[in-house]
Design a protein around this motif. Structure first.
Motif, PDB file in Angstrom:
ATOM      1  N   ILE A 110      27.301  19.365  36.058  1.00 12.06           N
ATOM      2  CA  ILE A 110      26.748  20.307  37.035  1.00 12.06           C
ATOM      3  C   ILE A 110      25.423  20.912  36.606  1.00 12.06           C
ATOM      4  O   ILE A 110      24.768  21.594  37.404  1.00 12.06           O
ATOM      5  N   LEU A 115      28.091  21.086  31.426  1.00  7.79           N
ATOM      6  CA  LEU A 115      26.643  21.309  31.322  1.00  7.79           C
ATOM      7  C   LEU A 115      26.158  20.595  30.066  1.00  7.79           C
ATOM      8  O   LEU A 115      26.723  20.775  28.990  1.00  7.79           O
ATOM      9  N   GLY A 166      20.107  21.314  39.496  1.00 13.13           N
ATOM     10  CA  GLY A 166      18.862  21.511  40.219  1.00 13.13           C
ATOM     11  C   GLY A 166      18.517  22.920  40.637  1.00 13.13           C
ATOM     12  O   GLY A 166      17.466  23.134  41.235  1.00 13.13           O
ATOM     13  N   ASP A 167      19.354  23.908  40.382  1.00 13.28           N
ATOM     14  CA  ASP A 167      18.956  25.285  40.691  1.00 13.28           C
ATOM     15  C   ASP A 167      18.934  26.067  39.379  1.00 13.28           C
ATOM     16  O   ASP A 167      19.038  25.479  38.302  1.00 13.28           O
ATOM     17  N   ASP A 168      18.740  27.382  39.445  1.00 14.44           N
ATOM     18  CA  ASP A 168      18.728  28.166  38.212  1.00 14.44           C
ATOM     19  C   ASP A 168      20.083  28.135  37.525  1.00 14.44           C
ATOM     20  O   ASP A 168      20.169  28.213  36.296  1.00 14.44           O
ATOM     21  N   ALA A 169      21.138  28.050  38.321  1.00 15.52           N
ATOM     22  CA  ALA A 169      22.491  27.966  37.781  1.00 15.52           C
ATOM     23  C   ALA A 169      23.310  27.096  38.724  1.00 15.52           C
ATOM     24  O   ALA A 169      23.002  26.991  39.912  1.00 15.52           O
ATOM     25  N   ALA A 170      24.334  26.466  38.187  1.00 14.66           N
ATOM     26  CA  ALA A 170      25.279  25.735  39.023  1.00 14.66           C
ATOM     27  C   ALA A 170      26.257  26.724  39.642  1.00 14.66           C
ATOM     28  O   ALA A 170      26.476  27.814  39.111  1.00 14.66           O
ATOM     29  N   VAL A 171      26.833  26.351  40.778  1.00 16.74           N
ATOM     30  CA  VAL A 171      27.790  27.213  41.463  1.00 16.74           C
ATOM     31  C   VAL A 171      29.085  26.431  41.658  1.00 16.74           C
ATOM     32  O   VAL A 171      29.079  25.364  42.279  1.00 16.74           O
ATOM     33  N   THR A 172      30.165  26.933  41.084  1.00 17.04           N
ATOM     34  CA  THR A 172      31.447  26.226  41.192  1.00 17.04           C
ATOM     35  C   THR A 172      32.569  27.186  41.562  1.00 17.04           C
ATOM     36  O   THR A 172      32.469  28.399  41.360  1.00 17.04           O
ATOM     37  N   LEU A 192      31.729  30.895  40.381  1.00 18.53           N
ATOM     38  CA  LEU A 192      31.224  30.889  39.011  1.00 18.53           C
ATOM     39  C   LEU A 192      29.801  30.338  39.001  1.00 18.53           C
ATOM     40  O   LEU A 192      29.534  29.279  39.569  1.00 18.53           O
ATOM     41  N   SER A 230      26.872  28.990  36.408  1.00 16.67           N
ATOM     42  CA  SER A 230      26.750  28.518  35.022  1.00 16.67           C
ATOM     43  C   SER A 230      25.337  28.040  34.761  1.00 16.67           C
ATOM     44  O   SER A 230      24.805  27.239  35.526  1.00 16.67           O
ATOM     45  N   ARG A 241      17.438  28.109  45.561  1.00 12.08           N
ATOM     46  CA  ARG A 241      16.013  27.826  45.710  1.00 12.08           C
ATOM     47  C   ARG A 241      15.696  27.257  47.093  1.00 12.08           C
ATOM     48  O   ARG A 241      14.524  27.142  47.451  1.00 12.08           O
ATOM     49  N   ARG A 283      29.869  23.717  44.385  1.00 11.81           N
ATOM     50  CA  ARG A 283      29.114  24.162  45.553  1.00 11.81           C
ATOM     51  C   ARG A 283      27.630  23.836  45.401  1.00 11.81           C
ATOM     52  O   ARG A 283      26.930  23.614  46.373  1.00 11.81           O
ATOM     53  N   LEU A 284      27.145  23.882  44.167  1.00 10.56           N
ATOM     54  CA  LEU A 284      25.725  23.632  43.905  1.00 10.56           C
ATOM     55  C   LEU A 284      25.656  23.051  42.496  1.00 10.56           C
ATOM     56  O   LEU A 284      26.057  23.699  41.537  1.00 10.56           O
ATOM     57  N   ALA A 342      22.497  26.893  31.373  1.00  8.76           N
ATOM     58  CA  ALA A 342      22.387  26.582  29.950  1.00  8.76           C
ATOM     59  C   ALA A 342      20.924  26.415  29.581  1.00  8.76           C
ATOM     60  O   ALA A 342      20.141  25.842  30.345  1.00  8.76           O
ATOM     61  N   ASP A 356      18.234  33.368  34.441  1.00 11.51           N
ATOM     62  CA  ASP A 356      18.677  32.348  35.400  1.00 11.51           C
ATOM     63  C   ASP A 356      19.793  32.872  36.308  1.00 11.51           C
ATOM     64  O   ASP A 356      19.845  32.541  37.491  1.00 11.51           O
ATOM     65  N   GLY A 416      22.529  21.890  32.974  1.00 10.36           N
ATOM     66  CA  GLY A 416      22.158  21.764  31.569  1.00 10.36           C
ATOM     67  C   GLY A 416      20.690  22.029  31.364  1.00 10.36           C
ATOM     68  O   GLY A 416      20.063  22.756  32.135  1.00 10.36           O
ATOM     69  N   ASP A 417      20.137  21.429  30.338  1.00  8.21           N
ATOM     70  CA  ASP A 417      18.741  21.663  29.994  1.00  8.21           C
ATOM     71  C   ASP A 417      18.264  20.473  29.169  1.00  8.21           C
ATOM     72  O   ASP A 417      19.049  19.862  28.446  1.00  8.21           O
ATOM     73  N   PHE A 469      11.390  16.826  34.514  1.00  7.62           N
ATOM     74  CA  PHE A 469      12.065  16.799  35.815  1.00  7.62           C
ATOM     75  C   PHE A 469      12.360  15.372  36.256  1.00  7.62           C
ATOM     76  O   PHE A 469      13.346  15.119  36.953  1.00  7.62           O
TER      77      PHE A 469
END
Lengths: 328, 328
Positions: free
Chosen positions: A123, A90, A30-36, B44, B46, B152, A26-27, B48, B78, A125-126, A9
């Motif tokens: 936006i 990502l 840092g969350d479970d998924a990005a929001v676009t 959307l 997203s 979150r 939009r996000l 990964a 996720d 990744g991992d 982290f």
């Protein structure tokens, strides 16, 4: 500094701290998924590429900044080859435990410098540990309205075949790197390629290209994908293949057959496309406005064969095999 | 059969041949980028995730089919944790040269079996050689209307804290695998987790959850992300943590502190979420309709601390560290 000291982290925070706010996000990280958002009336384009240490790159040839740029560039090139606008990325990294944090900082700087040049926002990744070398996997999103998307499947017999810029430089650069050179036009093109986004968008908006692909596996191999996708064949006039002066000068030193290097060497990230006949001047003028040359190198024909003709009119046996990722 | 015999495009063709047409897919596997629709009014999502042989999975513990399922499941989880509908996936594989094609066929079957269960279509990706072990990187797209997305960051002091299903089973399963067991409830949960998509969608559509995350790093670590994102603290009543009968029976054999295993063991892929106070019965009923239990395990408080209370009311020292991917 070692990664163990900052943790996953900590690393994500360092990367996220470099990312500016992006259009349509939009996000972000840092969350479970990005929001676009996807712009109204547009379709989503998605592409993914994986780069593996020891297979796709050699850390003794490149530096982390240029590696970061290239990792994203190869994806941006795929969106360019659809005629799309690149948007959101990502980034997944599997990282050897002994890789210094400073390397990753410079790598992230490289990703972000290319992203900013092409309007891309990171936006998500991992990140995780690698059991051996560095592995980079990037997914890139783009957008375009349906009518402007340029697939591989639209080439028709009679269409002219074009390529942007010059080809072979990247393959030459890789060969020069193997021989110990670390700079020069070809090395730079190999380590730091420029995706042809403006050219792709110009072709998309003009409706001029019937099929398009980027040159990642080599002109003949990538042409093969257009031909398979479109159900057609092609003839190439080898004397028309655009070569840089640097390539013409240096390629004979390292390759017994420079033309073969230009036709089968990959990673130029130029655009290979087809257009209805009789528009060569229009295509050249259009792409000149995007800052790249376009060269007619042949034409699409009925059937499924590829013929390559030398300047004297004789046939050159086609070598259609690109780089086989799984060859022994 | 070896990969060298079929090549990269042979492998992609084998995988593409298993994929049925998917909703919203204008152009799937086989061009420079996939082309998909985003439903009008939806954003959307997203996500990964990368899985590395020797770090995230051990081929002596699992089989290719379940590995394929889990690789996609962690991404689907996720999207579930955002309250989204999973839609389209891109699969990247770095493949050891000696991995048999049959392994990859079974792996792809596993990915596709989970994809079909959750309405996901494989639209693209990349395959290449690995210089050592197998590396799997999947990007998954989902969708949801803006008002239903559950980040979150929405937890407020006074909210109740819930978790779906039972926790600790996956960590127990991993420990049993290390001790030589190859079957049973816990092992199965570790190797073949079920993402809680229906539960996530029910919570999204009801507007009942204020914040949500999936349990991938462990209840306490993932709760930490909600707390950081929301700027709040929490108290957990350890006696309320939902444990499976199997866990209660077997955990004492392998873990000196079974409760700690349940609170810090990761990869349960349950949903951890918060809801306004006084709605426990409503939440339980809602999720029962999705086929999972929901258990209130504590509450959100002001501040940033986490307290864990034992059945006798005594405080348990909080262990908030999840798995550090880069720990030495």
């Amino acid at each position: 500094m070692r990664l163990g000291e900052i943790g996953e982290f900590g690393l994500i925070g360092r990367i996220a701290g470099k990312v500016a706010a992006g259009a349509g996000v939009r996000l972000g990280i840092g969350d479970d998924a990005a929001v676009t958002e996807t712009e109204a009336g547009r379709l989503l384009l998605s592409t993914a590429d994986m780069l593996v240490e020891g297979i796709h790159f050699d850390l003794s040839f490149t530096d982390p900044f240029r590696l970061g740029r290239k990792s994203l560039a190869v994806n941006v090139s795929d969106i360019a080859a659809m005629g799309g606008h690149p948007r959101h990325a990502l980034l997944c990294l599997a990282i050897p435990a002994d890789l210094p944090v400073e390397f990753l900082d410079r790598f992230a700087d490289g990703v972000i410098s290319l992203a900013e040049e092409f309007g891309v926002t990171l936006i998500g990744g991992d990140t995780c540990r690698s059991s051996s070398g560095l592995v980079i996997s990037i997914t890139l999103h783009g957008e375009q309205i349906p009518a402007r998307i340029i697939p591989r499947s639209g080439a028709r017999p009679g269409d002219d075949l074009f390529v942007t810029g010059t080809v072979g430089d990247s393959a030459l650069g890789l060969e020069l790197l193997r021989r110990g050179e670390r700079s020069g036009h070809a090395v730079e093109r190999h380590l730091n390629p420029t995706p042809r986004v403006s050219a792709g968008l110009s072709l998309a908006e003009s409706g001029m290209a019937s099929a398009m692909i980027d040159v990642s596996d080599g002109v003949l191999a990538d042409l093969g994908h257009i031909l398979t996708g479109s159900g057609v064949g092609a003839r190439i006039d080898a004397s028309l293949i655009p070569l840089s002066p640097y390539f013409s000068q240096r390629a004979p030193d390292v390759a017994p057959a420079p033309l073969s290097l230009a036709l089968t060497g990959g990673e130029d990230y130029e655009l290979l496309f087809t257009a209805a006949p009789g528009r060569t001047a229009q295509v050249e003028t259009l792409l000149a406005a995007s800052g790249v040359t376009a060269t007619r190198i042949g034409a699409i024909v009925a059937g499924s064969d590829v013929t390559v003709t030398a300047a004297d009119g004789s046939l050159i046996p086609p070598e259609r095999r690109g780089f086989n990722h799984f060859a022994p």
